[in-house]
Scaffold this motif. Sequence first.
Motif, PDB file in Angstrom:
ATOM      1  N   ASP A   1      37.221  57.816  19.938  1.00 23.04           N
ATOM      2  CA  ASP A   1      37.536  57.623  21.349  1.00 23.04           C
ATOM      3  C   ASP A   1      36.317  57.870  22.231  1.00 23.04           C
ATOM      4  OD1 ASP A   1      40.659  59.243  20.706  1.00 23.04           O
ATOM      5  OD2 ASP A   1      40.337  57.088  20.989  1.00 23.04           O
ATOM      6  N   THR A   2      35.242  58.348  21.651  1.00 23.12           N
ATOM      7  CA  THR A   2      34.025  58.592  22.410  1.00 23.12           C
ATOM      8  C   THR A   2      33.515  57.300  23.023  1.00 23.12           C
ATOM      9  OG1 THR A   2      33.374  60.488  21.063  1.00 23.12           O
ATOM     10  CG2 THR A   2      31.627  59.344  22.270  1.00 23.12           C
ATOM     11  N   ALA A   3      33.330  57.310  24.342  1.00 27.16           N
ATOM     12  CA  ALA A   3      32.908  56.103  25.056  1.00 27.16           C
ATOM     13  C   ALA A   3      32.722  56.428  26.531  1.00 27.16           C
ATOM     14  CB  ALA A   3      33.958  55.003  24.906  1.00 27.16           C
ATOM     15  N   VAL A   4      32.144  55.494  27.244  1.00 28.40           N
ATOM     16  CA  VAL A   4      32.186  55.534  28.705  1.00 28.40           C
ATOM     17  C   VAL A   4      33.456  54.813  29.128  1.00 28.40           C
ATOM     18  CG1 VAL A   4      31.076  54.864  30.851  1.00 28.40           C
ATOM     19  CG2 VAL A   4      29.676  55.584  28.903  1.00 28.40           C
ATOM     20  N   TYR A   5      34.239  55.484  29.930  1.00 30.05           N
ATOM     21  CA  TYR A   5      35.511  54.935  30.385  1.00 30.05           C
ATOM     22  C   TYR A   5      35.378  54.448  31.827  1.00 30.05           C
ATOM     23  CZ  TYR A   5      37.907  56.573  26.225  1.00 30.05           C
ATOM     24  OH  TYR A   5      38.313  56.742  24.920  1.00 30.05           O
ATOM     25  N   TYR A   6      35.848  53.242  32.058  1.00 31.73           N
ATOM     26  CA  TYR A   6      35.798  52.623  33.376  1.00 31.73           C
ATOM     27  C   TYR A   6      37.214  52.283  33.834  1.00 31.73           C
ATOM     28  CZ  TYR A   6      30.941  51.624  31.999  1.00 31.73           C
ATOM     29  OH  TYR A   6      29.633  51.719  31.589  1.00 31.73           O
ATOM     30  N   CYS A   7      37.451  52.426  35.126  1.00 29.99           N
ATOM     31  CA  CYS A   7      38.676  51.874  35.670  1.00 29.99           C
ATOM     32  C   CYS A   7      38.306  50.637  36.483  1.00 29.99           C
ATOM     33  CB  CYS A   7      39.446  52.876  36.526  1.00 29.99           C
ATOM     34  SG  CYS A   7      38.603  53.429  38.019  1.00 29.99           S
ATOM     35  N   ALA A   8      39.252  49.740  36.595  1.00 28.56           N
ATOM     36  CA  ALA A   8      39.041  48.493  37.315  1.00 28.56           C
ATOM     37  C   ALA A   8      40.350  48.084  37.968  1.00 28.56           C
ATOM     38  CB  ALA A   8      38.542  47.412  36.377  1.00 28.56           C
ATOM     39  N   ALA A   9      40.229  47.330  39.039  1.00 25.54           N
ATOM     40  CA  ALA A   9      41.410  46.931  39.795  1.00 25.54           C
ATOM     41  C   ALA A   9      41.332  45.470  40.184  1.00 25.54           C
ATOM     42  CB  ALA A   9      41.536  47.788  41.056  1.00 25.54           C
ATOM     43  N   THR A  10      42.482  44.841  40.230  1.00 25.92           N
ATOM     44  CA  THR A  10      42.553  43.484  40.720  1.00 25.92           C
ATOM     45  C   THR A  10      43.868  43.293  41.477  1.00 25.92           C
ATOM     46  OG1 THR A  10      42.093  41.179  40.146  1.00 25.92           O
ATOM     47  CG2 THR A  10      43.651  42.360  38.753  1.00 25.92           C
ATOM     48  N   TYR A  11      43.835  42.477  42.497  1.00 25.30           N
ATOM     49  CA  TYR A  11      45.022  42.258  43.313  1.00 25.30           C
ATOM     50  C   TYR A  11      46.103  41.602  42.464  1.00 25.30           C
ATOM     51  CZ  TYR A  11      47.660  41.509  47.593  1.00 25.30           C
ATOM     52  OH  TYR A  11      48.615  41.565  48.562  1.00 25.30           O
ATOM     53  N   SER A  12      47.316  42.009  42.710  1.00 18.57           N
ATOM     54  CA  SER A  12      48.438  41.502  41.935  1.00 18.57           C
ATOM     55  C   SER A  12      48.483  39.976  41.951  1.00 18.57           C
ATOM     56  CB  SER A  12      49.746  42.063  42.503  1.00 18.57           C
ATOM     57  OG  SER A  12      50.843  41.472  41.864  1.00 18.57           O
ATOM     58  N   ARG A  13      48.775  39.405  40.795  1.00 18.79           N
ATOM     59  CA  ARG A  13      48.915  37.951  40.699  1.00 18.79           C
ATOM     60  C   ARG A  13      50.340  37.573  40.316  1.00 18.79           C
ATOM     61  NH1 ARG A  13      43.140  36.934  37.526  1.00 18.79           N
ATOM     62  NH2 ARG A  13      41.995  38.445  38.793  1.00 18.79           N
ATOM     63  N   SER A  14      51.243  38.515  40.453  1.00 30.04           N
ATOM     64  CA  SER A  14      52.663  38.269  40.163  1.00 30.04           C
ATOM     65  C   SER A  14      52.873  37.740  38.756  1.00 30.04           C
ATOM     66  CB  SER A  14      53.253  37.294  41.188  1.00 30.04           C
ATOM     67  OG  SER A  14      53.141  37.826  42.491  1.00 30.04           O
ATOM     68  N   LEU A  15      52.078  38.232  37.835  1.00 28.73           N
ATOM     69  CA  LEU A  15      52.229  37.865  36.419  1.00 28.73           C
ATOM     70  C   LEU A  15      53.019  38.948  35.705  1.00 28.73           C
ATOM     71  CD1 LEU A  15      48.571  36.687  35.697  1.00 28.73           C
ATOM     72  CD2 LEU A  15      50.571  35.263  36.161  1.00 28.73           C
ATOM     73  N   ARG A  16      53.687  38.555  34.654  1.00 31.30           N
ATOM     74  CA  ARG A  16      54.490  39.516  33.899  1.00 31.30           C
ATOM     75  C   ARG A  16      53.567  40.497  33.179  1.00 31.30           C
ATOM     76  NH1 ARG A  16      59.321  37.385  30.244  1.00 31.30           N
ATOM     77  NH2 ARG A  16      60.034  36.932  32.340  1.00 31.30           N
ATOM     78  N   GLY A  17      53.941  41.753  33.214  1.00 30.90           N
ATOM     79  CA  GLY A  17      53.161  42.767  32.516  1.00 30.90           C
ATOM     80  C   GLY A  17      51.818  43.004  33.176  1.00 30.90           C
ATOM     81  N   CYS A  18      50.896  43.594  32.410  1.00 32.13           N
ATOM     82  CA  CYS A  18      49.582  43.894  32.975  1.00 32.13           C
ATOM     83  C   CYS A  18      48.445  43.623  32.008  1.00 32.13           C
ATOM     84  CB  CYS A  18      49.523  45.348  33.436  1.00 32.13           C
ATOM     85  SG  CYS A  18      49.697  46.567  32.120  1.00 32.13           S
ATOM     86  N   LYS A  19      48.748  43.325  30.767  1.00 31.66           N
ATOM     87  CA  LYS A  19      47.685  43.221  29.774  1.00 31.66           C
ATOM     88  C   LYS A  19      46.746  42.053  30.039  1.00 31.66           C
ATOM     89  CE  LYS A  19      47.491  44.942  25.086  1.00 31.66           C
ATOM     90  NZ  LYS A  19      48.228  45.173  23.833  1.00 31.66           N
ATOM     91  N   TRP A  20      47.163  41.113  30.885  1.00 27.59           N
ATOM     92  CA  TRP A  20      46.302  39.981  31.235  1.00 27.59           C
ATOM     93  C   TRP A  20      45.032  40.462  31.916  1.00 27.59           C
ATOM     94  CZ3 TRP A  20      45.475  40.019  36.417  1.00 27.59           C
ATOM     95  CH2 TRP A  20      46.445  40.637  37.221  1.00 27.59           C
ATOM     96  N   ILE A  21      45.086  41.693  32.478  1.00 26.90           N
ATOM     97  CA  ILE A  21      43.932  42.228  33.185  1.00 26.90           C
ATOM     98  C   ILE A  21      42.746  42.425  32.238  1.00 26.90           C
ATOM     99  CG2 ILE A  21      44.389  44.697  32.882  1.00 26.90           C
ATOM    100  CD1 ILE A  21      43.648  45.156  35.757  1.00 26.90           C
ATOM    101  N   PHE A  22      43.001  42.551  30.944  1.00 28.42           N
ATOM    102  CA  PHE A  22      41.926  42.802  29.982  1.00 28.42           C
ATOM    103  C   PHE A  22      41.010  41.597  29.797  1.00 28.42           C
ATOM    104  CE2 PHE A  22      43.669  46.692  29.609  1.00 28.42           C
ATOM    105  CZ  PHE A  22      44.525  47.002  28.569  1.00 28.42           C
ATOM    106  N   SER A  23      41.442  40.422  30.238  1.00 30.53           N
ATOM    107  CA  SER A  23      40.656  39.222  29.967  1.00 30.53           C
ATOM    108  C   SER A  23      40.424  38.387  31.210  1.00 30.53           C
ATOM    109  CB  SER A  23      41.353  38.373  28.901  1.00 30.53           C
ATOM    110  OG  SER A  23      42.672  38.064  29.301  1.00 30.53           O
ATOM    111  N   GLU A  24      40.537  38.992  32.380  1.00 31.03           N
ATOM    112  CA  GLU A  24      40.357  38.271  33.631  1.00 31.03           C
ATOM    113  C   GLU A  24      39.245  38.915  34.468  1.00 31.03           C
ATOM    114  OE1 GLU A  24      42.727  35.225  33.029  1.00 31.03           O
ATOM    115  OE2 GLU A  24      41.996  35.559  35.061  1.00 31.03           O
ATOM    116  N   PRO A  25      38.579  38.152  35.285  1.00 34.70           N
ATOM    117  CA  PRO A  25      37.629  38.754  36.234  1.00 34.70           C
ATOM    118  C   PRO A  25      38.392  39.666  37.191  1.00 34.70           C
ATOM    119  CG  PRO A  25      37.318  36.378  36.090  1.00 34.70           C
ATOM    120  CD  PRO A  25      38.598  36.687  35.384  1.00 34.70           C
ATOM    121  N   LEU A  26      37.812  40.808  37.488  1.00 35.01           N
ATOM    122  CA  LEU A  26      38.506  41.797  38.308  1.00 35.01           C
ATOM    123  C   LEU A  26      37.777  42.041  39.618  1.00 35.01           C
ATOM    124  CD1 LEU A  26      39.443  44.251  35.434  1.00 35.01           C
ATOM    125  CD2 LEU A  26      40.745  42.318  36.353  1.00 35.01           C
TER     126      LEU A  26
END
Length: 128
Positions: free
Chosen positions: A90-115
């Motif tokens: 688990d050793t790593a640099v951890y980042y948080c990121a945010a993107t405006y809601s796109r009314s998509l189901r769930g949230c995992k799509w955030i892993f592969s989209e520009p934020l």
Amino acid sequence: QLQLVESGGGSVQPGGSLRLSCAASGFTLDYYVIGWFRQVPGKEREGVSCISDSDHNTDYVDSVKGRFTISRDNAKNTVYLQMNSLKPEDTAVYYCAATYSRSLRGCKWIFSEPLDAWGQGTLATVSS
């Protein structure tokens, strides 16, 4: 200006815990989907966990399921990542990121989209 600041990283022994925080300024998190990512030098950045805006739906990469918990406190404009039973991998640099809601189901799509916004990262080291 959208700004995210992570904190809470540090050094722990295997089996230990850390609680990362991601504080937002310049905008309110209420309508944003939030993700936690991590990166190890020489490897691609990996999506670790996410939380949606409206129903607070959460998701996790398989390697952290049952050990990590993401949560958000919109009143404090902050998102947290509670990391338990930490492993050396688990050793790593951890980042948080945010993107405006796109009314998509769930949230995992955030892993592969520009934020829209990224934090500067916080280092978590798990070592005996």
